[in-house]
Design an enzyme around this catalytic site. Structure first.
Site, PDB file in Angstrom:
ATOM      1  N   LYS A 205       1.725  25.390  22.638  1.00  0.00           N
ATOM      2  CA  LYS A 205       2.130  26.678  23.222  1.00  0.00           C
ATOM      3  C   LYS A 205       2.787  27.537  22.158  1.00  0.00           C
ATOM      4  O   LYS A 205       3.301  27.029  21.144  1.00  0.00           O
ATOM      5  CB  LYS A 205       3.084  26.486  24.403  1.00  0.00           C
ATOM      6  CG  LYS A 205       4.434  25.802  24.076  1.00  0.00           C
ATOM      7  CD  LYS A 205       5.530  26.689  23.504  1.00  0.00           C
ATOM      8  CE  LYS A 205       6.734  25.878  23.030  1.00  0.00           C
ATOM      9  NZ  LYS A 205       7.707  26.550  22.241  1.00  0.00           N
TER      10      LYS A 205
ATOM     11  N   ASP B 235      10.148  21.722  28.268  1.00  0.00           N
ATOM     12  CA  ASP B 235       8.840  22.353  28.069  1.00  0.00           C
ATOM     13  C   ASP B 235       7.686  21.607  28.747  1.00  0.00           C
ATOM     14  O   ASP B 235       6.554  22.108  28.775  1.00  0.00           O
ATOM     15  CB  ASP B 235       8.513  22.426  26.563  1.00  0.00           C
ATOM     16  CG  ASP B 235       9.080  23.681  25.909  1.00  0.00           C
ATOM     17  OD1 ASP B 235       9.604  24.551  26.636  1.00  0.00           O
ATOM     18  OD2 ASP B 235       8.984  23.787  24.672  1.00  0.00           O
TER      19      ASP B 235
HETATM   20  C1  LIG Z   1      12.944  26.252  22.312  1.00  0.00           C
HETATM   21  C2  LIG Z   1      11.815  25.836  23.224  1.00  0.00           C
HETATM   22  C3  LIG Z   1      11.144  27.114  23.793  1.00  0.00           C
HETATM   23  O1  LIG Z   1       9.947  26.826  24.465  1.00  0.00           O
HETATM   24  O2  LIG Z   1      10.771  25.135  22.607  1.00  0.00           O
HETATM   25  P1  LIG Z   1      10.577  24.286  21.230  1.00  0.00           P
HETATM   26  O3  LIG Z   1      11.080  25.056  20.080  1.00  0.00           O
HETATM   27  O4  LIG Z   1      11.307  22.994  21.397  1.00  0.00           O
HETATM   28  O5  LIG Z   1       9.082  24.061  21.131  1.00  0.00           O
HETATM   29  C4  LIG Z   1      12.350  25.036  24.443  1.00  0.00           C
HETATM   30  O6  LIG Z   1      13.379  25.757  25.109  1.00  0.00           O
HETATM   31  C5  LIG Z   1      12.858  23.667  24.114  1.00  0.00           C
HETATM   32  O7  LIG Z   1      12.362  22.764  25.040  1.00  0.00           O
HETATM   33  P2  LIG Z   1      12.285  21.175  24.738  1.00  0.00           P
HETATM   34  O8  LIG Z   1      11.872  20.927  23.339  1.00  0.00           O
HETATM   35  O9  LIG Z   1      11.459  20.560  25.831  1.00  0.00           O
HETATM   36  O10 LIG Z   1      13.796  20.802  24.863  1.00  0.00           O
HETATM   37  P3  LIG Z   1      14.533  19.549  25.539  1.00  0.00           P
HETATM   38  O11 LIG Z   1      13.927  18.293  24.985  1.00  0.00           O
HETATM   39  O12 LIG Z   1      14.581  19.707  27.015  1.00  0.00           O
HETATM   40  O13 LIG Z   1      16.000  19.744  24.969  1.00  0.00           O
HETATM   41  C6  LIG Z   1      16.352  19.467  23.640  1.00  0.00           C
HETATM   42  C7  LIG Z   1      17.754  20.018  23.441  1.00  0.00           C
HETATM   43  O14 LIG Z   1      17.701  21.449  23.313  1.00  0.00           O
HETATM   44  C8  LIG Z   1      18.771  22.070  24.012  1.00  0.00           C
HETATM   45  N1  LIG Z   1      18.227  22.954  25.065  1.00  0.00           N
HETATM   46  C9  LIG Z   1      16.946  22.873  25.457  1.00  0.00           C
HETATM   47  C10 LIG Z   1      16.433  23.714  26.419  1.00  0.00           C
HETATM   48  C11 LIG Z   1      17.308  24.663  26.993  1.00  0.00           C
HETATM   49  N2  LIG Z   1      16.888  25.514  27.922  1.00  0.00           N
HETATM   50  N3  LIG Z   1      18.592  24.728  26.594  1.00  0.00           N
HETATM   51  C12 LIG Z   1      19.073  23.887  25.625  1.00  0.00           C
HETATM   52  O15 LIG Z   1      20.247  23.978  25.268  1.00  0.00           O
HETATM   53  C13 LIG Z   1      19.621  20.945  24.573  1.00  0.00           C
HETATM   54  O16 LIG Z   1      20.637  20.694  23.627  1.00  0.00           O
HETATM   55  C14 LIG Z   1      18.682  19.763  24.620  1.00  0.00           C
HETATM   56  O17 LIG Z   1      19.348  18.537  24.475  1.00  0.00           O
END
Ligand SMILES: C[C@@](CO)(OP(=O)(O)O)[C@H](O)COP(=O)(O)OP(=O)(O)OC[C@H]1O[C@@H](n2ccc(N)nc2=O)[C@H](O)[C@@H]1O
Ligand SMILES: Nc1ncnc2c1ncn2[C@@H]1O[C@H](COP(=O)(O)OP(=O)(O)O)[C@@H](O)[C@H]1O
Length: 289
Positions: free
Chosen positions: A10, A136
């Site tokens: 994504k 995600d």
């Molecule tokens: C930033 C994003 C945007 O799509 O994507 P990625 O960069 O990871 O792909 C997401 O919010 C990432 O989602 P994901 O990678 O599934 O995160 P999770 O495993 O649920 O969380 C990892 C950590 O990120 C923080 N976290 C995550 C999601 C959220 N809404 N708030 C947070 O503060 C928390 O500290 C959590 O412990």
């Protein structure tokens, strides 16, 4: 028996963080859409009650830390399944890149095991299970294009954006999502107009989509890793229509409407980064087939 699932990456066309919640997560409002860059997840019945991960990638854990392993374990526990499975993951999506590769592998495992084990679960049920694994995963169960709220697990499907090309460039660093959220200064955020992006997508207005692209997490990652800002600059210079970091980064993507402009952007970036891809935006829910 054997089941094969596609696990697409994504990108976040718009990503806003509203506030920090009591559970430690951040309340987000973001637009996610799938692109034609995918891992392959193959599920094969095992004669013993065991979950096995096969992945020939040194950055991908082959034990219970793997999000696909966690997906299988959760399904087994929730539905009392006493069957074993070998999960073979062929990685194409760069790891720790802001492209949800691990989440998409977990989502593909949920969809695939639902078929392999004849569980008859709906996508909504799978997405709910997925949200227990990571924020995600729910989106990745459906794919397509969506407005995601809550901590990212509340999914509202919207129209696919108009067809265009996406050039992705990932520097050699890997970024920890938790670190990026932790270092976000909520008092100094320049909020993107996510509703403007929803309207632009619903109207199929490519110029407005480019105009409304924004990601508040850029402020953190670009500060930590100046090379990400450099890649953004180069991508603009080589002619991408609009450029943004995906998720928590460090992958930078650029939208390119006309195929004739693609080689210049793609080849230009190859000089700076070893991981560069030029793919189609998918954006439609049936893109998982
Ligand atoms: C930033 C994003 C945007 O799509 O994507 P990625 O960069 O990871 O792909 C997401 O919010 C990432 O989602 P994901 O990678 O599934 O995160 P999770 O495993 O649920 O969380 C990892 C950590 O990120 C923080 N976290 C995550 C999601 C959220 N809404 N708030 C947070 O503060 C928390 O500290 C959590 O412990
Ligand atoms: N199937 C998987 N594929 C990739 N990484 C995984 C997987 N399962 C667990 N991980 C772990 O999750 C971390 C984040 O990976 P990934 O999902 O690729 O990144 P992001 O959340 O930035 O999009 C990696 O550092 C890796 O150790």
């Amino acid at each position: 028996m054997r089941v094969l699932e596609k696990a697409p990456a994504k990108i976040n066309l718009s990503l806003d963080v509203l506030h920090k919640r009591k559970d430690g997560f951040h309340e987000v409002k973001m637009i996610m859409t799938t692109i034609d860059l995918a891992d392959r997840v193959e599920l094969i019945d095992l004669p013993i009650d065991e979950i096995r991960i096969v992945s020939h990638n040194r950055f991908v854990p082959d034990d219970q830390r793997n999000l696909a392993y966690q997906a299988a374990k959760l399904l087994k526990k929730r539905y009392g399944i006493k069957r074993g499975v070998s999960i073979s993951i062929t990685k194409t999506i760069p790891v720790a890149a802001g492209l949800a590769g691990g989440s998409s592998d977990a989502a593909a495992t949920l969809r695939g095991l639902n078929r392999l084990w004849n569980l008859g679960l709906s996508f909504e049920q799978l997405a709910e299970l997925g949200s227990e694994i990571g924020s995600d995963v729910a989106f990745c169960v459906y794919g397509g294009t969506a407005l995601a709220t809550g901590r990212g697990e509340l999914i509202e499907h919207i129209n696919p954006p108009p067809h265009c090309w996406v050039v992705l460039a990932k520097p050699t660093i890997g970024v920890s999502t938790a670190d990026v959220y932790r270092n976000l200064n909520l008092n100094a955020i320049n909020h993107p107009n996510v509703d403007g992006m929803v309207n632009a997508i619903q109207n199929g207005d490519y110029a407005q989509i480019c105009h409304y692209m924004g990601n508040v997490l850029e402020s953190v990652t670009l500060r930590m890793y100046p090379e990400v800002a450099n890649i953004k600059e180069q991508m603009k210079r080589f002619g991408a229509d609009a450029v943004l970091m995906s998720g928590s980064g460090p992958t930078v993507f650029g939208l390119v409407q006309y195929e004739s402009r693609l080689p210049r952007v793609y080849n230009g970036l190859r000089g700076f980064c070893d991981q560069v891809f030029a793919v189609r935006m998918l954006g439609e829910r049936n893109s998982l087939d």
